[in-house]
Design a protein around this motif. Sequence first.
Motif, mmCIF file in Angstrom:
data_model
loop_
_atom_site.group_PDB
_atom_site.id
_atom_site.type_symbol
_atom_site.label_atom_id
_atom_site.label_comp_id
_atom_site.label_asym_id
_atom_site.label_seq_id
_atom_site.Cartn_x
_atom_site.Cartn_y
_atom_site.Cartn_z
ATOM 1 N N SER A 18 0.670 -1.139 -0.074
ATOM 2 C CA SER A 18 -0.029 -0.188 0.016
ATOM 3 C C SER A 18 0.921 1.259 -0.069
ATOM 4 N N ALA A 19 0.379 2.512 -0.329
ATOM 5 C CA ALA A 19 0.928 3.408 -0.373
ATOM 6 C C ALA A 19 -0.140 4.730 -0.012
ATOM 7 N N GLU A 20 0.444 5.883 0.689
ATOM 8 C CA GLU A 20 -0.339 7.097 0.889
ATOM 9 C C GLU A 20 0.583 8.243 1.042
ATOM 10 N N LEU A 21 -0.141 9.346 0.760
ATOM 11 C CA LEU A 21 0.440 10.466 0.899
ATOM 12 C C LEU A 21 0.577 11.168 2.629
ATOM 13 N N ALA A 22 1.519 11.223 2.772
ATOM 14 C CA ALA A 22 1.530 11.408 4.440
ATOM 15 C C ALA A 22 1.513 13.209 4.529
ATOM 16 N N SER A 23 2.081 13.977 3.506
ATOM 17 C CA SER A 23 2.037 15.390 3.596
ATOM 18 C C SER A 23 2.405 15.951 2.323
ATOM 19 N N ARG A 24 1.997 17.203 1.973
ATOM 20 C CA ARG A 24 2.318 18.090 0.850
ATOM 21 C C ARG A 24 2.693 19.268 0.931
ATOM 22 N N VAL A 25 4.049 19.822 0.660
ATOM 23 C CA VAL A 25 4.405 21.371 0.981
ATOM 24 C C VAL A 25 4.917 21.598 -0.567
ATOM 25 N N GLY A 26 3.957 22.512 -1.157
ATOM 26 C CA GLY A 26 4.553 22.894 -2.698
ATOM 27 C C GLY A 26 4.684 21.755 -3.495
ATOM 28 N N ARG A 27 5.820 21.485 -4.124
ATOM 29 C CA ARG A 27 6.071 20.454 -4.935
ATOM 30 C C ARG A 27 6.429 19.219 -4.344
ATOM 31 N N ARG A 28 6.760 19.231 -3.099
ATOM 32 C CA ARG A 28 7.292 18.212 -2.342
ATOM 33 C C ARG A 28 6.213 17.263 -1.589
#
Length: 172
Positions: free
Chosen positions: A109-119
């Motif tokens: 599985s995979a998930e997005l932990a956080s986003r800051v701008g392009r990161r």
Amino acid sequence: MWHSFQNRAVAADGDYLDAHHPWCLGCGTDNPHGHRLRARRRGDGVVARHTFDGRHRGAPGIAHGGAVITVLDDMVGMLLYVVGEMAVTRKLDTEFFAPVLLGAPYEVSAELASRVGRRLAVRTELREETTGKLAASASGLFVVVTLGHFTTAIQKASDIPSILRSPREERS
């Protein structure tokens, strides 16, 4: 494929996601050495069932660590369909908690932990399907890119004749 990435419909929960391209090592259907991952959306993440086989052998009976990392990395690539952005791996820190056995079913599985701008900070896990025991996990950083990132790379690679052909074309 790349031209249509940003125009694709958002996958509904449970929908299967398209392979990145037919020869992708992680999810491509035409790569004889690949993993042929079939990921589907699960909430805001992605999940797939995977069994490593003899093509992925490291030590006897155990999947090669690089094969495991390939699967973890490609699942983050599948997550990008849910996120709705093109991005590339900048860093992927992996931990192994148990041998990954050949012939045993795993859930990845995979998930997005956080986003800051392009990161994009991401997490991905490989668990034994029958017990849920964590076998490997990774956290990493992916960076959002434009289509130009890939077209520039293809232009640079055009000086290497075999790089743009499929393995079938190379054998001809």
